[in-house]
Every structure is written in structure tokens, then in C-alpha cells.
Design an enzyme around this catalytic site. Structure first.
Site, PDB file in Angstrom:
ATOM      1  N   ASP A 169       0.852  -1.190   0.000  1.00 25.54           N
ATOM      2  CA  ASP A 169       0.000   0.000   0.000  1.00 25.54           C
ATOM      3  C   ASP A 169       0.890   1.243   0.000  1.00 25.54           C
ATOM      4  OD1 ASP A 169      -1.769   2.126   0.701  1.00 25.54           O
ATOM      5  OD2 ASP A 169      -3.139   0.675   1.613  1.00 25.54           O
ATOM      6  N   THR A 266       0.455 -10.535 -12.086  1.00 22.56           N
ATOM      7  CA  THR A 266      -0.873 -10.601 -11.485  1.00 22.56           C
ATOM      8  C   THR A 266      -1.811  -9.595 -12.149  1.00 22.56           C
ATOM      9  OG1 THR A 266      -0.345  -8.934  -9.814  1.00 22.56           O
ATOM     10  CG2 THR A 266       0.159 -11.237  -9.281  1.00 22.56           C
TER      11      THR A 266
END
Length: 287
Positions: A169, A266
Site C-alpha cells: 500500500d 498478477t
């Protein structure tokens, strides 16, 4: 932990130790600086079934009570625990912030001779990791729903061959930069837990976070930047809303790594690339 925590909602291994069921969510003391915000997101039916079907086989029972993200007092992730849990003495790789589990599950499937431990705090991310591992019947992966720094404090010296932190994050607001997971204190714990010559692999698609990683890691004793690529980064920090100012700031050259072959592409990384963001890879070796 991914840049978008809300997106972490991406036959049982009978050799594993029994593990707890669904954990509820509770807050943390206000004086603690955490790298995440605990959200009480509900699991959809598919993820709830995955939790019910696979948690006993994969989710480690290491928490300090129901709903806690802290590690219970007295727990030690040491060689004995690894042997009892994984059933072998294979090298251990720990991923901080597994997200939906795409990367670590793919790595576990490709490397059956390595043990993997996924650390994730968000219920949907944990459930999705359980789902991916359970559908393949993987025996070399476990999941812990804990605050990563607390888990590392409970690790014995030299336990991990590698530590991975991919797309943490970014905490884009400048006042929140202190919440970024890559910090000197965690770096000290990671170095202690790594075996001699072990590496901490980090990746981010946020330029300002890349600068943050260099500022934290490049000057720390006991670490060697094993990168072989030169990148240019602004030398000043920007926050959410004024990132466009970075282009006009003074720049300097920094050393980074090429893309880590062991990291699968991903869905999250694909979105970053589609948005025009540059991926920054780092390899810091315990010196």
C-alpha cells in the site's frame, strides 16, 4: 499488501495443523502506527466456502485471540515449528502482503521443494489465497492473518531464505508516509530473520514509494543493493494530488533490479502497467 486493499477479495491439506475459523475484525490501539486499515469486509458466498473448506488445512493458529492480528505471546516460528507444520526442513519464503494470493500460490506450485508463508490481514485476500491453494491441493504453503511486523518479531534468527513485499500500500498522502510498510525497524527484523545471504525482494509501481525504499534501505548497515539497473527518480517527495510536480523536481540515479522472474504477472500489476506506471524492483541482500 496491495496498493488497493479493497481489491484483496482475489482437497484440504491433511498434513497441516488444525487452524481457526473465520476471524472477526477489531480495531487497534490508537498509539500504534499500522501499515493498513482493518476493514470488516464481508465474504461473498464463494470466498466463505473457501474459508470453510480450506482454513483448517492452511490457516495457521498463531493469533493472540479471536479477531486479533497480533501473534500470541510465547509463539516462535522456529525450525521445530516449521518441521511440525510443513513436515520438512525446506527453505522458507515469507511474503508480506499477499493480496489475493496469485503470486505466492503460483510460486508454491512451481517450487514444491520450498516452503511458503503468506501474510495477509484482509479477510477476502486470505480467503482467496486459501481458495487458490486449496483447489490445487498444495502442501507447501500456509497462511497467517497477522500484522507482519508482529510475526517477524516472533521468528527465530535465520529462519527465512527470502522475504517478498510486492506492491505494498503506497499511502500516497504525505502525512501518511510513516505508515508505509518498508521502514528501518522492519528492515532490522527482516535482516535478523533472513539466513546468511538471504534477500528481501520488493516491488512497487509508485515512483514516490520507490524513492522511499531507496531512502530507507540504501544506507542501512548490513544490507547490499544487488540491483544491476540504473533508474532516474525525483529526489523530493510528492503526495496525493500533486504527483505531477515530480517531473519538474531534480532527479538522481538509483540502482534497482530487473523484473524478478519468480513474480507472476498478477491482475493488479497488469492494471498498473495499463495505466502507464513503471514497475520498480529491488533486491536487498543480507550482507
Amino acid at each position: 499488501m496491495t496498493n488497493d486493499p479493497a481489491a484483496n477479495g482475489d482437497a484440504t491439506d491433511t498434513t497441516a495443523n488444525p487452524a481457526p475459523g473465520t476471524a472477526t475484525t477489531h480495531g487497534h490501539p490508537l498509539h500504534r502506527v499500522l501499515s493498513f486499515v482493518r476493514r470488516s469486509g464481508r465474504l461473498d458466498a464463494r470466498l466463505q466456502r473457501a474459508w470453510d473448506n480450506y482454513a483448517d488445512g492452511y490457516l495457521l493458529d498463531v493469533n493472540d485471540g479471536e479477531g486479533s492480528l497480533d501473534v500470541r505471546p510465547g509463539f516462535s516460528l522456529d525450525a521445530r515449528y516449521v518441521r511440525e507444520t510443513w513436515g520438512n526442513d525446506n527453505p522458507l519464503i515469507i511474503e508480506i502482503g499477499t493480496g489475493q494470493g496469485e503470486n505466492i500460490v503460483a510460486a508454491a506450485a512451481a517450487r514444491p521443494d520450498v516452503n511458503f508463508l503468506a501474510l495477509e490481514v484482509y479477510d477476502p485476500g486470505v480467503a482467496h489465497t486459501l481458495l487458490l491453494a486449496g483447489k490445487q491441493g498444495l502442501r507447501n504453503i500456509r497462511v497467517a492473518q497477522v500484522n507482519a511486523p508482529e510475526l517477524f518479531k516472533a521468528c527465530a534468527d535465520g529462519m527465512a531464505a527470502e522475504v517478498w513485499t510486492f506492491f505494498p500500500d503506497p499511502w500516497p498522502k504525505k502525512k501518511h508516509h510513516k505508515r508505509r510498510i518498508v521502514q528501518p525497524a522492519l528492515a532490522g527484523e527482516v535482516r535478523r530473520v533472513l539466513a546468511d545471504g538471504g534477500v528481501w525482494r520488493i516491488a512497487t509501481d509508485i515512483e514516490d514509494y520507490a524513492l522511499h525504499v531507496h531512502e530507507v534501505m540504501d544506507g542501512l548497515d548490513g544490507w547490499r543493493n544487488d540491483g544491476g539497473a540504473t533508474v532516474s527518480l525525483p529526489t523530493g517527495h510528492v503526495g496525493k494530488g500533486n504527483a505531477d510536480l515530480a517531473a519538474d523536481m531534480p532527479h538522481a540515479d538509483f540502482t534497482e533490479s530487473g523484473r524478478f522472474d519468480g513474480r507472476v504477472l498478477t491482475n493488479f500489476e497488469k492494471k498498473g502497467l495499463a495505466a502507464g506506471r513503471v514497475i520498480h524492483d529491488f533486491t536487498y541482500r543480507k550482507a
